[in-house]
Each structure stands twice: as structure tokens, then as C-alpha cells.
Design a protein around this motif. Sequence first.
Motif, PDB file in Angstrom:
ATOM      1  N   PHE A 134       1.509 -10.916   8.500  1.00  0.00           N
ATOM      2  CA  PHE A 134       2.545 -11.284   9.458  1.00  0.00           C
ATOM      3  C   PHE A 134       3.800 -11.848   8.793  1.00  0.00           C
ATOM      4  N   GLY A 135       3.658 -12.370   7.598  1.00  0.00           N
ATOM      5  CA  GLY A 135       4.800 -12.918   6.886  1.00  0.00           C
ATOM      6  C   GLY A 135       4.350 -13.486   5.547  1.00  0.00           C
ATOM      7  N   ASP A 136       5.028 -13.105   4.470  1.00  0.00           N
ATOM      8  CA  ASP A 136       4.647 -13.565   3.136  1.00  0.00           C
ATOM      9  C   ASP A 136       5.248 -14.937   2.888  1.00  0.00           C
ATOM     10  N   ALA A 137       4.403 -15.957   2.840  1.00  0.00           N
ATOM     11  CA  ALA A 137       4.887 -17.334   2.697  1.00  0.00           C
ATOM     12  C   ALA A 137       5.223 -17.705   1.257  1.00  0.00           C
ATOM     13  N   PHE A 138       4.857 -16.894   0.288  1.00  0.00           N
ATOM     14  CA  PHE A 138       5.099 -17.221  -1.117  1.00  0.00           C
ATOM     15  C   PHE A 138       6.593 -17.274  -1.406  1.00  0.00           C
ATOM     16  N   TRP A 139       7.022 -18.363  -2.057  1.00  0.00           N
ATOM     17  CA  TRP A 139       8.422 -18.490  -2.460  1.00  0.00           C
ATOM     18  C   TRP A 139       8.558 -18.131  -3.929  1.00  0.00           C
ATOM     19  N   ASN A 140       9.147 -16.976  -4.191  1.00  0.00           N
ATOM     20  CA  ASN A 140       9.436 -16.546  -5.553  1.00  0.00           C
ATOM     21  C   ASN A 140      10.817 -17.104  -5.902  1.00  0.00           C
ATOM     22  N   SER A 141      10.831 -18.324  -6.446  1.00  0.00           N
ATOM     23  CA  SER A 141      12.088 -19.032  -6.671  1.00  0.00           C
ATOM     24  C   SER A 141      12.992 -18.352  -7.694  1.00  0.00           C
ATOM     25  N   SER A 142      12.437 -17.487  -8.550  1.00  0.00           N
ATOM     26  CA  SER A 142      13.260 -16.781  -9.532  1.00  0.00           C
ATOM     27  C   SER A 142      13.972 -15.580  -8.903  1.00  0.00           C
ATOM     28  N   ARG A 143      13.565 -15.237  -7.674  1.00  0.00           N
ATOM     29  CA  ARG A 143      14.149 -14.072  -7.000  1.00  0.00           C
ATOM     30  C   ARG A 143      14.963 -14.453  -5.771  1.00  0.00           C
ATOM     31  N   TYR A 144      14.530 -15.495  -5.047  1.00  0.00           N
ATOM     32  CA  TYR A 144      15.203 -15.875  -3.808  1.00  0.00           C
ATOM     33  C   TYR A 144      15.630 -17.341  -3.863  1.00  0.00           C
ATOM     34  N   SER A 145      16.807 -17.616  -3.331  1.00  0.00           N
ATOM     35  CA  SER A 145      17.246 -18.998  -3.192  1.00  0.00           C
ATOM     36  C   SER A 145      16.502 -19.631  -2.018  1.00  0.00           C
ATOM     37  N   MET A 146      16.625 -20.946  -1.885  1.00  0.00           N
ATOM     38  CA  MET A 146      15.954 -21.627  -0.780  1.00  0.00           C
ATOM     39  C   MET A 146      16.467 -21.136   0.567  1.00  0.00           C
ATOM     40  N   LEU A 147      17.788 -20.919   0.689  1.00  0.00           N
ATOM     41  CA  LEU A 147      18.343 -20.438   1.958  1.00  0.00           C
ATOM     42  C   LEU A 147      17.832 -19.036   2.287  1.00  0.00           C
ATOM     43  N   GLN A 148      17.764 -18.163   1.275  1.00  0.00           N
ATOM     44  CA  GLN A 148      17.228 -16.815   1.496  1.00  0.00           C
ATOM     45  C   GLN A 148      15.772 -16.879   1.925  1.00  0.00           C
ATOM     46  N   TYR A 149      15.030 -17.770   1.278  1.00  0.00           N
ATOM     47  CA  TYR A 149      13.615 -17.903   1.596  1.00  0.00           C
ATOM     48  C   TYR A 149      13.419 -18.385   3.031  1.00  0.00           C
ATOM     49  N   LEU A 150      14.174 -19.403   3.438  1.00  0.00           N
ATOM     50  CA  LEU A 150      14.056 -19.918   4.801  1.00  0.00           C
ATOM     51  C   LEU A 150      14.444 -18.850   5.824  1.00  0.00           C
ATOM     52  N   TYR A 151      15.451 -18.047   5.504  1.00  0.00           N
ATOM     53  CA  TYR A 151      15.834 -16.953   6.403  1.00  0.00           C
ATOM     54  C   TYR A 151      14.686 -15.959   6.552  1.00  0.00           C
ATOM     55  N   MET A 152      14.035 -15.635   5.436  1.00  0.00           N
ATOM     56  CA  MET A 152      12.890 -14.718   5.486  1.00  0.00           C
ATOM     57  C   MET A 152      11.748 -15.297   6.317  1.00  0.00           C
ATOM     58  N   MET A 153      11.516 -16.599   6.177  1.00  0.00           N
ATOM     59  CA  MET A 153      10.444 -17.232   6.940  1.00  0.00           C
ATOM     60  C   MET A 153      10.735 -17.203   8.438  1.00  0.00           C
ATOM     61  N   MET A 154      11.986 -17.471   8.800  1.00  0.00           N
ATOM     62  CA  MET A 154      12.337 -17.573  10.216  1.00  0.00           C
ATOM     63  C   MET A 154      12.496 -16.210  10.882  1.00  0.00           C
TER      64      MET A 154
END
Length: 268
Positions: A175-195
Motif C-alpha cells: 500500500f505504500g513503501d515507508a522506507f526512507w532512502n535519505s540518499s535519494r529523497y529529501s525529507m519533503l519528498q519523502y513526506l509527499y510520497m507518504m501522504m
Amino acid sequence: MVCFIGVLWLTICTALVGYIPEGRFKQWVNYHVSIMCFGLLSGALSSVITYHNTENKPKNGICVANHTSPIDVLILMCDGCYSLIGQRHGGFLGIFQRALARASPHIWFERSEVRDRHAVARRLKEHVSNPENPPILIFPEGTCINNTSVMQFKKGSFEVDTVIYPVAIKYDPRFGDAFWNSSRYSMLQYLYMMMTSWAIVCDVWYLPPMYKREGETAVDFANRVKSVIAKQGGLVDLVWDGQLKREKPKKEWREWQQEEFSKRLKNE
């Protein structure tokens, strides 16, 4: 926007709780305000969380869990109140940290102290020595791992003579990949993906409390706790340091792997 409003609401509420005199009433108010606010944040991410074996929920001491995402804190704080440990920041995050610290005891370090193991151990001991303090939440891997494995636990939190409450967290990637690949996505990009994902579906297992055995080293205790978490969460138990995704392996690690490989060749 909903996520930002939730964080702002949490900051305001915890800051107001900070004005209540110290005592059991303040702890009671903080517990319910914290769960309410983190529940709001959880709803912003469409989280579906199932908690198992709640009779083992941490009551004091140290709670350790495997680490997949920054929202691991949110997942656990929706069902309990924990003290957090981390580096002191400036800006809005710093305001948020100060608000949390007024409402409940947390451990924030200056940048110069973060790598001082003795300072960290001393603050941990001071925290767990007070039975009125909430359990302190620690992710011993020190970095986010991709929801398939549990990697090497840092031994620091296992050197403190106190009860350890293991917690296993496992996300459903369908349903949604919760893993944060910090070397690929910024925190804002990650939060956007989560939401914008369908949902964040997650299982949390509270495991029975564990104690350091007589004569057991901190490393052995950490590995024993790690093994229990990996088994419950259906994760692969690895001895590798999760920081290898950012750094080159140490010389002694390479030599150890070479030695193990040569032993297998000889046996064959």
C-alpha cells in the motif's frame, strides 16, 4: 498541509502542557494530549496500525525498535508516551523540540556531545533511574533500513543497567513503501510520497521485557535483542552495520569476511 497543521497543533499543545506544575496530573495530561496529536498526524498519512501483545507495552527503562522510517516514532507514539533522544536543532524543529521538552523529559544533545559516548550513557542512566520518567525510545541501528532486515545494533543503549523493551515494526509495502532512502529523497519528498500513498499499513509487536544476563557483554545483549525483533517481524537478522550504505567498510570488517570465506573454502 494537513501534516504541517498537525505538527503545529502538537507544538502548541505540548507547549501549553509545559505550564502545568510537575506531577502526576501533568503526566496524565501529557499522555493523552500526545496520543491525540500523534493520532492526528497518523490520520494525515492514512495510517492503519495494528498493535500486538499490548500487555508487553513499555512502562519504563529503554524501548528499542528496528528502524525503517522517521515515522516509526509517530507509529509508536500513537499508542504510548515515550521520551526521545537526539541532536538539538535550530529553526522550527528546535521550537518543536523545546515544546516537547517542556511537557515531558526528553534528551537533546548539542552537536559537540553527540559523539561523546560517556555523555550519552550518563544522560541515559540519569533518565532511567527516575521511575516517573516515560520509557526512552531508541533505534539502535542508527539509520533507516529497507523493511526487509535488521542490521547491527549499536551497543550504547545496552550498556545501561536497565530493562529493555524490544519492539518489532513491519510495514506492508503493498500500500505504500515507508522506507526512507535519505540518499535519494529529501525529507519533503519523502513526506509527499507518504501522504500520496494509498495507506501506511503497519504491524507493531510489543515483546516481553529483556534483561542483561550475568557476564553478558553489551554486544552480545544487543545481538540477542536484535535476533528476537527480527524473528517476530519476519525480518532477516544481519550483522552488517547499516551505515555501510554511506561509508566504506572498515578494514577489520573486510578482513573478517575474508577469513570467514577462506574457512568455507577449506571445508569444501
